[in-house]
Scaffold this motif. Sequence first.
Motif, PDB file in Angstrom:
ATOM      1  N   PRO A 124       0.842  -1.200   0.000  1.00 19.55           N
ATOM      2  CA  PRO A 124       0.000   0.000   0.000  1.00 19.55           C
ATOM      3  C   PRO A 124       0.885   1.261   0.000  1.00 19.55           C
ATOM      4  O   PRO A 124       1.786   1.392   0.826  1.00 19.55           O
ATOM      5  CB  PRO A 124      -0.794  -0.114   1.306  1.00 19.55           C
ATOM      6  N   VAL A 125       0.631   2.136  -0.935  1.00 20.09           N
ATOM      7  CA  VAL A 125       1.474   3.323  -1.114  1.00 20.09           C
ATOM      8  C   VAL A 125       1.064   4.400  -0.104  1.00 20.09           C
ATOM      9  O   VAL A 125      -0.101   4.798  -0.054  1.00 20.09           O
ATOM     10  CB  VAL A 125       1.341   3.868  -2.551  1.00 20.09           C
ATOM     11  N   ASP A 126       2.037   4.853   0.700  1.00 20.13           N
ATOM     12  CA  ASP A 126       1.726   5.967   1.599  1.00 20.13           C
ATOM     13  C   ASP A 126       2.413   7.265   1.188  1.00 20.13           C
ATOM     14  O   ASP A 126       2.042   8.337   1.639  1.00 20.13           O
ATOM     15  CB  ASP A 126       2.047   5.628   3.057  1.00 20.13           C
ATOM     16  N   ARG A 127       3.429   7.189   0.301  1.00 19.54           N
ATOM     17  CA  ARG A 127       4.074   8.403  -0.214  1.00 19.54           C
ATOM     18  C   ARG A 127       4.510   8.167  -1.646  1.00 19.54           C
ATOM     19  O   ARG A 127       4.855   7.047  -2.032  1.00 19.54           O
ATOM     20  CB  ARG A 127       5.319   8.766   0.609  1.00 19.54           C
ATOM     21  N   ALA A 128       4.525   9.237  -2.446  1.00 13.84           N
ATOM     22  CA  ALA A 128       5.088   9.205  -3.791  1.00 13.84           C
ATOM     23  C   ALA A 128       5.779  10.543  -4.023  1.00 13.84           C
ATOM     24  O   ALA A 128       5.190  11.600  -3.787  1.00 13.84           O
ATOM     25  CB  ALA A 128       4.008   8.973  -4.844  1.00 13.84           C
TER      26      ALA A 128
ATOM     27  N   ALA B 157       2.546  -2.953 -11.153  1.00 16.58           N
ATOM     28  CA  ALA B 157       1.308  -2.266 -11.530  1.00 16.58           C
ATOM     29  C   ALA B 157       0.781  -1.537 -10.312  1.00 16.58           C
ATOM     30  O   ALA B 157       0.975  -1.978  -9.174  1.00 16.58           O
ATOM     31  CB  ALA B 157       0.270  -3.264 -12.044  1.00 16.58           C
ATOM     32  N   LEU B 158       0.115  -0.418 -10.553  1.00 16.56           N
ATOM     33  CA  LEU B 158      -0.545   0.336  -9.492  1.00 16.56           C
ATOM     34  C   LEU B 158      -2.041   0.073  -9.551  1.00 16.56           C
ATOM     35  O   LEU B 158      -2.628   0.039 -10.633  1.00 16.56           O
ATOM     36  CB  LEU B 158      -0.273   1.830  -9.639  1.00 16.56           C
ATOM     37  N   LEU B 159      -2.648  -0.136  -8.398  1.00 13.12           N
ATOM     38  CA  LEU B 159      -4.092  -0.341  -8.305  1.00 13.12           C
ATOM     39  C   LEU B 159      -4.673   0.618  -7.279  1.00 13.12           C
ATOM     40  O   LEU B 159      -4.118   0.743  -6.175  1.00 13.12           O
ATOM     41  CB  LEU B 159      -4.412  -1.776  -7.885  1.00 13.12           C
ATOM     42  N   PRO B 160      -5.805   1.262  -7.623  1.00 18.57           N
ATOM     43  CA  PRO B 160      -6.402   1.359  -8.957  1.00 18.57           C
ATOM     44  C   PRO B 160      -5.417   2.007  -9.929  1.00 18.57           C
ATOM     45  O   PRO B 160      -4.629   2.867  -9.538  1.00 18.57           O
ATOM     46  CB  PRO B 160      -7.637   2.231  -8.735  1.00 18.57           C
ATOM     47  N   ALA B 161      -5.479   1.603 -11.188  1.00 16.40           N
ATOM     48  CA  ALA B 161      -4.470   1.997 -12.163  1.00 16.40           C
ATOM     49  C   ALA B 161      -4.689   3.426 -12.634  1.00 16.40           C
ATOM     50  O   ALA B 161      -5.772   3.761 -13.098  1.00 16.40           O
ATOM     51  CB  ALA B 161      -4.498   1.050 -13.354  1.00 16.40           C
ATOM     52  N   PRO B 162      -3.662   4.279 -12.532  1.00 11.02           N
ATOM     53  CA  PRO B 162      -3.783   5.625 -13.112  1.00 11.02           C
ATOM     54  C   PRO B 162      -3.588   5.551 -14.624  1.00 11.02           C
ATOM     55  O   PRO B 162      -3.004   4.587 -15.131  1.00 11.02           O
ATOM     56  CB  PRO B 162      -2.630   6.390 -12.446  1.00 11.02           C
ATOM     57  N   PRO B 163      -4.063   6.527 -15.381  1.00  8.82           N
ATOM     58  CA  PRO B 163      -3.873   6.515 -16.841  1.00  8.82           C
ATOM     59  C   PRO B 163      -2.391   6.481 -17.205  1.00  8.82           C
ATOM     60  O   PRO B 163      -1.570   7.144 -16.569  1.00  8.82           O
ATOM     61  CB  PRO B 163      -4.520   7.832 -17.298  1.00  8.82           C
TER      62      PRO B 163
ATOM     63  N   PRO C 125       5.125  11.418 -10.199  1.00  5.29           N
ATOM     64  CA  PRO C 125       4.552  11.310  -8.849  1.00  5.29           C
ATOM     65  C   PRO C 125       3.118  11.819  -8.758  1.00  5.29           C
ATOM     66  O   PRO C 125       2.324  11.306  -7.974  1.00  5.29           O
ATOM     67  CB  PRO C 125       5.503  12.161  -7.994  1.00  5.29           C
ATOM     68  N   ALA C 126       2.781  12.808  -9.584  1.00  2.00           N
ATOM     69  CA  ALA C 126       1.428  13.377  -9.542  1.00  2.00           C
ATOM     70  C   ALA C 126       0.370  12.360  -9.948  1.00  2.00           C
ATOM     71  O   ALA C 126      -0.807  12.523  -9.612  1.00  2.00           O
ATOM     72  CB  ALA C 126       1.348  14.599 -10.459  1.00  2.00           C
ATOM     73  N   ALA C 127       0.775  11.303 -10.676  1.00  2.00           N
ATOM     74  CA  ALA C 127      -0.184  10.283 -11.103  1.00  2.00           C
ATOM     75  C   ALA C 127      -0.412   9.228 -10.030  1.00  2.00           C
ATOM     76  O   ALA C 127      -1.244   8.338 -10.200  1.00  2.00           O
ATOM     77  CB  ALA C 127       0.309   9.607 -12.384  1.00  2.00           C
ATOM     78  N   ILE C 128       0.324   9.329  -8.921  1.00  2.00           N
ATOM     79  CA  ILE C 128       0.243   8.332  -7.850  1.00  2.00           C
ATOM     80  C   ILE C 128      -0.301   9.006  -6.602  1.00  2.00           C
ATOM     81  O   ILE C 128       0.073  10.128  -6.273  1.00  2.00           O
ATOM     82  CB  ILE C 128       1.624   7.720  -7.566  1.00  2.00           C
ATOM     83  N   ALA C 129      -1.172   8.319  -5.901  1.00  2.00           N
ATOM     84  CA  ALA C 129      -1.776   8.903  -4.696  1.00  2.00           C
ATOM     85  C   ALA C 129      -1.796   7.872  -3.579  1.00  2.00           C
ATOM     86  O   ALA C 129      -1.832   6.664  -3.827  1.00  2.00           O
ATOM     87  CB  ALA C 129      -3.203   9.368  -4.997  1.00  2.00           C
ATOM     88  N   ARG C 130      -1.755   8.382  -2.351  1.00  2.00           N
ATOM     89  CA  ARG C 130      -1.961   7.488  -1.215  1.00  2.00           C
ATOM     90  C   ARG C 130      -3.310   6.800  -1.385  1.00  2.00           C
ATOM     91  O   ARG C 130      -4.304   7.410  -1.765  1.00  2.00           O
ATOM     92  CB  ARG C 130      -1.950   8.280   0.094  1.00  2.00           C
ATOM     93  N   GLY C 131      -3.329   5.523  -1.111  1.00  2.00           N
ATOM     94  CA  GLY C 131      -4.544   4.738  -1.312  1.00  2.00           C
ATOM     95  C   GLY C 131      -4.374   3.720  -2.417  1.00  2.00           C
ATOM     96  O   GLY C 131      -5.070   2.706  -2.445  1.00  2.00           O
TER      97      GLY C 131
ATOM     98  N   LEU D 271     -17.271   5.362   6.183  1.00  2.00           N
ATOM     99  CA  LEU D 271     -16.000   5.534   5.494  1.00  2.00           C
ATOM    100  C   LEU D 271     -15.122   4.327   5.773  1.00  2.00           C
ATOM    101  O   LEU D 271     -14.892   3.965   6.935  1.00  2.00           O
ATOM    102  CB  LEU D 271     -15.292   6.807   5.955  1.00  2.00           C
ATOM    103  N   LEU D 272     -14.642   3.703   4.705  1.00  2.00           N
ATOM    104  CA  LEU D 272     -13.757   2.545   4.828  1.00  2.00           C
ATOM    105  C   LEU D 272     -12.310   3.009   4.771  1.00  2.00           C
ATOM    106  O   LEU D 272     -11.918   3.757   3.872  1.00  2.00           O
ATOM    107  CB  LEU D 272     -14.025   1.562   3.685  1.00  2.00           C
ATOM    108  N   HIS D 273     -11.509   2.550   5.729  1.00  2.00           N
ATOM    109  CA  HIS D 273     -10.062   2.743   5.707  1.00  2.00           C
ATOM    110  C   HIS D 273      -9.433   1.366   5.560  1.00  2.00           C
ATOM    111  O   HIS D 273      -9.582   0.510   6.439  1.00  2.00           O
ATOM    112  CB  HIS D 273      -9.569   3.396   6.999  1.00  2.00           C
ATOM    113  N   ILE D 274      -8.737   1.146   4.431  1.00  2.00           N
ATOM    114  CA  ILE D 274      -8.081  -0.145   4.202  1.00  2.00           C
ATOM    115  C   ILE D 274      -6.746   0.106   3.521  1.00  2.00           C
ATOM    116  O   ILE D 274      -6.673   0.869   2.555  1.00  2.00           O
ATOM    117  CB  ILE D 274      -8.965  -1.089   3.373  1.00  2.00           C
ATOM    118  N   GLY D 275      -5.698  -0.513   4.041  1.00  2.00           N
ATOM    119  CA  GLY D 275      -4.376  -0.173   3.551  1.00  2.00           C
ATOM    120  C   GLY D 275      -4.138   1.296   3.791  1.00  2.00           C
ATOM    121  O   GLY D 275      -4.280   1.792   4.914  1.00  2.00           O
ATOM    122  N   THR D 276      -3.817   2.026   2.740  1.00  2.00           N
ATOM    123  CA  THR D 276      -3.660   3.478   2.863  1.00  2.00           C
ATOM    124  C   THR D 276      -4.824   4.221   2.209  1.00  2.00           C
ATOM    125  O   THR D 276      -4.774   5.439   2.041  1.00  2.00           O
ATOM    126  CB  THR D 276      -2.336   3.923   2.214  1.00  2.00           C
ATOM    127  N   ALA D 277      -5.868   3.481   1.836  1.00  2.00           N
ATOM    128  CA  ALA D 277      -7.003   4.074   1.115  1.00  2.00           C
ATOM    129  C   ALA D 277      -8.134   4.445   2.056  1.00  2.00           C
ATOM    130  O   ALA D 277      -8.342   3.807   3.097  1.00  2.00           O
ATOM    131  CB  ALA D 277      -7.520   3.098   0.061  1.00  2.00           C
TER     132      ALA D 277
END
Length: 646
Positions: free
Chosen positions: A183-187, A213-219, A254-260, A296-302
């Motif tokens: 789970p990504v917490d920083r980019a 791969a990143l999920l959910p996948a950014p364009p 990095p702008a295409a990647i987000a916490r969650g 509100l669901l909190h799972i991983g970093t999402a």
Amino acid sequence: MVIGTAGHIDHGKTSLVRALTGIDTDRLREEKRRGITIELGFAHLPLADGTVAGVVDVPGHERFVRAMAAGAGGIDLVVLVIAADEGVMPQTREHLDICRLLGVPRGVVAITKADLLPGLGPEWLPLLEGDVREVTRGTFLEGAPILPVSSSTREGLDRLVEALTALAAEVPERPADGPFFLPVDRAFSLKGFGTVVTGTILSGQVAEGDAAALLPAPPGADALRVRTVQVHGKATPRALAGQRTAVNLPGIEPAAIARGQALVHPGGVPASSILDVEVTLLAAAPKALRHRAKLLLHIGTAQVPAAVALLDRAELRPGDTALAQLRLGAPVAALAGQRFILRGFTVLEGRGKTVGGGRVLAPAAPKRRRGRPEALAQLAVLAGGDADARVGAVLAMGGPAGLDVAAVSGRTTLSPRAVQAALDRLGAKGEALLFDRERRAYVAGPVAADLARRIADAVRAFHREHPLAAGVGREELRGRLPPVTDPRLFQRLLAQAAERGALVVEGEHVREQAHRAAAAGATGGALKEKVAGVLAKGGLTPPWLAELPSAVSATPADVQAVLKLLATEGRVVRVSAELHFDAAAVQGLRERLVAFLRERKAITTQEFKDLVGATRKHVIPLAEYFDREKVTLRVGEKRVLRGEGR
């Protein structure tokens, strides 16, 4: 191993981490200006036995619980921080609830600002310890060490490190052979490296050169590859589950990647909009949770909005556990067995907005309806510990599309080796069918049996509707199955039916074993001979397909069926969609054409028209037919011999 802090705002979590590690985890200008932690902070701590633990420092302010939950999802043990001068506070309770719901198994309680204790009186510390024991009763911290420490005087820090070292020895290793999941917490972007993502690996491992791969996948992030990997700021060829890890990902901003988002290996863990879960409502919740409640669901970093669809009851009372589905406002990446928390929109008295949590039973679940016995039985299997049963249940959820070994691993969190062993055992009992050896793709035995029944029923129905037809076309037959049915599975089931003698596959047609005799019966035979006679009489100028039904006094469907039979028997040649010729007439023309070309070397369209003795509407389709049959080759305005004639 990862250690996390928890506790109320301004109770000294960041100061304690700095005193233990020498690292200031408050990196933002706003954090330093306001003197509070807003974002997750990271450090590493050498323990007494030589282990180097990752440290996650979380915000204590209620407004930043989202960040706190993102950091708590991957920790192995927690330091619950309580300030000596304030004691237990609302975020103390909420953070403890979050750690408990996320399955943190062990930890210690640090009474910070211990240098203030002499001024608070001799009776203060025993009272404070009593409050701590009360708030931790019935939790994983019941009976845990309560250690007074001071970040300014360093009092008690050695004892805290010793306690953490002792607890670290009890931490089991996370599954490094399972599906990779970070789970990504920083980019961020690092000069000379490009984009870097960080997080705690919850399962599996990642190495230099791996596809990712990143999920959910950014364009535009379809084909990522890991350039380098770091753990605790040092390069390593491979990082394993349980490690705080930085992964260098070229080819994406990095702008295409987000916490969650989560970093995974392609084809394994799916993105999910529906999760099958086991959910628990906190005993402190003021009222029952109703079916389809919005939380509100909190799972991983999402963090995403979720509707809680209860499957085994109408409402969930405080302290109870139920089977449910979380239907999400946006897709997330999730692992089977992963813990989550649910937060409401109003503050519970004395403890924040967290109302419950639980664990994921299956990601990418089908939508289920409440009270269905078969659904509840499947969920009970997914909640159990039997690997074979879980693999079978996930395979059944995959339906006629089937799943390969990597996808089953991603949906069960079992290693590919364990999945393959389970599939081999299930296959031996007929509960799984391997239909694609190259991809190692399987379908559940009951799903395969149901599809086989559908195929047999579709062939039988076709014979009823078209009794004179030689059989149903393969593609038409596949079109009567669910659209997601894998083409190779369809071919495998057809082959099995043919091996059993249930169906006969002849070229592109499929029929029942006994159907040939039925098609050659008196009615069918008479019509067949009538159509054959009309075409034979027509020679090289037969009636068009649209004219045949009236010529033989039959329906268009019966005429089409009889033409297929005659073509199968070699008595009729289909030259185009609208023209069928007597086979003997076409063969005669073929012989004359070959003889002409052997003598003259080439033939013009007019010469071919004279050879046929017909108009262009019959001549052109015949000329193109001989081109397709590789008898002739068109060169400019003429045709020459090829194939057998050369």
